[in-house]
Design a protein around this motif. Structure first.
Motif, PDB file in Angstrom:
ATOM      1  N   UNK A  23       0.827  -1.212   0.000  1.00  0.00           N
ATOM      2  CA  UNK A  23       0.000   0.000   0.000  1.00  0.00           C
ATOM      3  C   UNK A  23       0.858   1.259   0.000  1.00  0.00           C
ATOM      4  N   UNK A  24       1.822   1.278   0.929  1.00  0.00           N
ATOM      5  CA  UNK A  24       2.659   2.468   1.093  1.00  0.00           C
ATOM      6  C   UNK A  24       3.941   2.385   0.272  1.00  0.00           C
ATOM      7  N   UNK A  25       4.063   1.323  -0.505  1.00  0.00           N
ATOM      8  CA  UNK A  25       5.187   1.164  -1.424  1.00  0.00           C
ATOM      9  C   UNK A  25       4.719   1.434  -2.840  1.00  0.00           C
ATOM     10  N   UNK A  26       4.390   0.373  -3.544  1.00  0.00           N
ATOM     11  CA  UNK A  26       4.072   0.501  -4.979  1.00  0.00           C
ATOM     12  C   UNK A  26       2.714   1.132  -5.263  1.00  0.00           C
ATOM     13  N   UNK A  27       1.733   0.942  -4.394  1.00  0.00           N
ATOM     14  CA  UNK A  27       0.386   1.416  -4.722  1.00  0.00           C
ATOM     15  C   UNK A  27       0.182   2.911  -4.461  1.00  0.00           C
ATOM     16  N   UNK A  28       0.457   3.362  -3.241  1.00  0.00           N
ATOM     17  CA  UNK A  28       0.174   4.754  -2.880  1.00  0.00           C
ATOM     18  C   UNK A  28       1.358   5.462  -2.229  1.00  0.00           C
ATOM     19  N   UNK A  29       2.546   4.901  -2.353  1.00  0.00           N
ATOM     20  CA  UNK A  29       3.718   5.462  -1.692  1.00  0.00           C
ATOM     21  C   UNK A  29       4.013   6.898  -2.088  1.00  0.00           C
ATOM     22  N   UNK A  30       4.005   7.172  -3.390  1.00  0.00           N
ATOM     23  CA  UNK A  30       4.353   8.522  -3.846  1.00  0.00           C
ATOM     24  C   UNK A  30       3.349   9.570  -3.378  1.00  0.00           C
ATOM     25  N   UNK A  31       2.036   9.384  -3.605  1.00  0.00           N
ATOM     26  CA  UNK A  31       1.103  10.403  -3.111  1.00  0.00           C
ATOM     27  C   UNK A  31       1.092  10.502  -1.586  1.00  0.00           C
ATOM     28  N   UNK A  32       1.278   9.380  -0.895  1.00  0.00           N
ATOM     29  CA  UNK A  32       1.296   9.412   0.564  1.00  0.00           C
ATOM     30  C   UNK A  32       2.479  10.247   1.064  1.00  0.00           C
ATOM     31  N   UNK A  33       3.650  10.017   0.469  1.00  0.00           N
ATOM     32  CA  UNK A  33       4.832  10.798   0.868  1.00  0.00           C
ATOM     33  C   UNK A  33       4.627  12.285   0.579  1.00  0.00           C
ATOM     34  N   UNK A  34       4.083  12.605  -0.594  1.00  0.00           N
ATOM     35  CA  UNK A  34       3.852  14.007  -0.961  1.00  0.00           C
ATOM     36  C   UNK A  34       2.868  14.677  -0.002  1.00  0.00           C
ATOM     37  N   UNK A  35       1.790  13.981   0.327  1.00  0.00           N
ATOM     38  CA  UNK A  35       0.785  14.540   1.235  1.00  0.00           C
ATOM     39  C   UNK A  35       1.324  14.736   2.651  1.00  0.00           C
ATOM     40  N   UNK A  36       2.328  13.965   3.011  1.00  0.00           N
ATOM     41  CA  UNK A  36       2.964  14.110   4.316  1.00  0.00           C
ATOM     42  C   UNK A  36       4.163  15.052   4.289  1.00  0.00           C
ATOM     43  N   UNK A  37       4.483  15.577   3.106  1.00  0.00           N
ATOM     44  CA  UNK A  37       5.581  16.531   2.990  1.00  0.00           C
ATOM     45  C   UNK A  37       6.963  15.904   2.951  1.00  0.00           C
ATOM     46  N   UNK A  38       7.042  14.610   2.630  1.00  0.00           N
ATOM     47  CA  UNK A  38       8.340  13.952   2.528  1.00  0.00           C
ATOM     48  C   UNK A  38       8.879  14.107   1.110  1.00  0.00           C
ATOM     49  N   UNK A  39      10.112  14.564   0.998  1.00  0.00           N
ATOM     50  CA  UNK A  39      10.766  14.662  -0.316  1.00  0.00           C
ATOM     51  C   UNK A  39      11.629  13.428  -0.529  1.00  0.00           C
ATOM     52  N   UNK A  40      12.030  13.209  -1.786  1.00  0.00           N
ATOM     53  CA  UNK A  40      12.920  12.080  -2.081  1.00  0.00           C
ATOM     54  C   UNK A  40      14.231  12.207  -1.314  1.00  0.00           C
TER      55      UNK A  40
END
Length: 138
Positions: A23-40
């Protein structure tokens, strides 16, 4: 606590954990990180001083999922329900207990609705996976 079968308790928690990894990897990882303010760059740098290390976060997440699974296993042991009721209990916990509790927390934190949708859906799907394990052992 009754005759709780600990094998499905452990495997149910593991199923929930695996759903989380997907869920937090391949499926929704990118939007979840963005919504939490995490950058690469933040992800690559790892935890800052004073933050929990990743291994501890994963271990504690699994232990919390194990506690949830133990409670579900206890309810199943006490009531001996048919398989469809096991799934109703599991999904019901996710949809009517865990999700509203998360929602209340997110409201007061003024978190984005999209983030709530990602996290709430994870709880419901994770609980369905956990319920599926208990059904397989019923």
């Amino acid at each position: 606590m009754g005759n709780v079968n600990l094998l499905p308790v452990f495997l149910g928690a593991l199923a929930f954990f695996v759903v989380g990894a997907l869920w937090y990897g391949v499926l929704f990882g990118k939007p979840w990180r963005e919504l939490n303010g995490f950058t690469d760059d933040m992800i690559k740098a790892g935890p800052r001083p004073g933050q929990n290390p990743t291994w501890l976060i994963m271990l504690l997440a699994f232990l919390f999922e194990l506690l949830i699974s133990l409670m579900l296993g206890h309810n199943i042991a006490r009531t001996n329900p048919p398989p469809h009721v096991i799934m109703m209990m599991a999904v019901g916990f996710g949809a009517t207990i865990m999700t509203p509790a998360l929602g209340i927390n997110y409201l007061f934190q003024m978190r984005p609705g999209k983030l709530f949708a990602i996290d709430a859906a994870y709880l419901i799907v994770g609980m369905a996976a956990m319920g599926g394990v208990f059904v397989a052992f019923s």
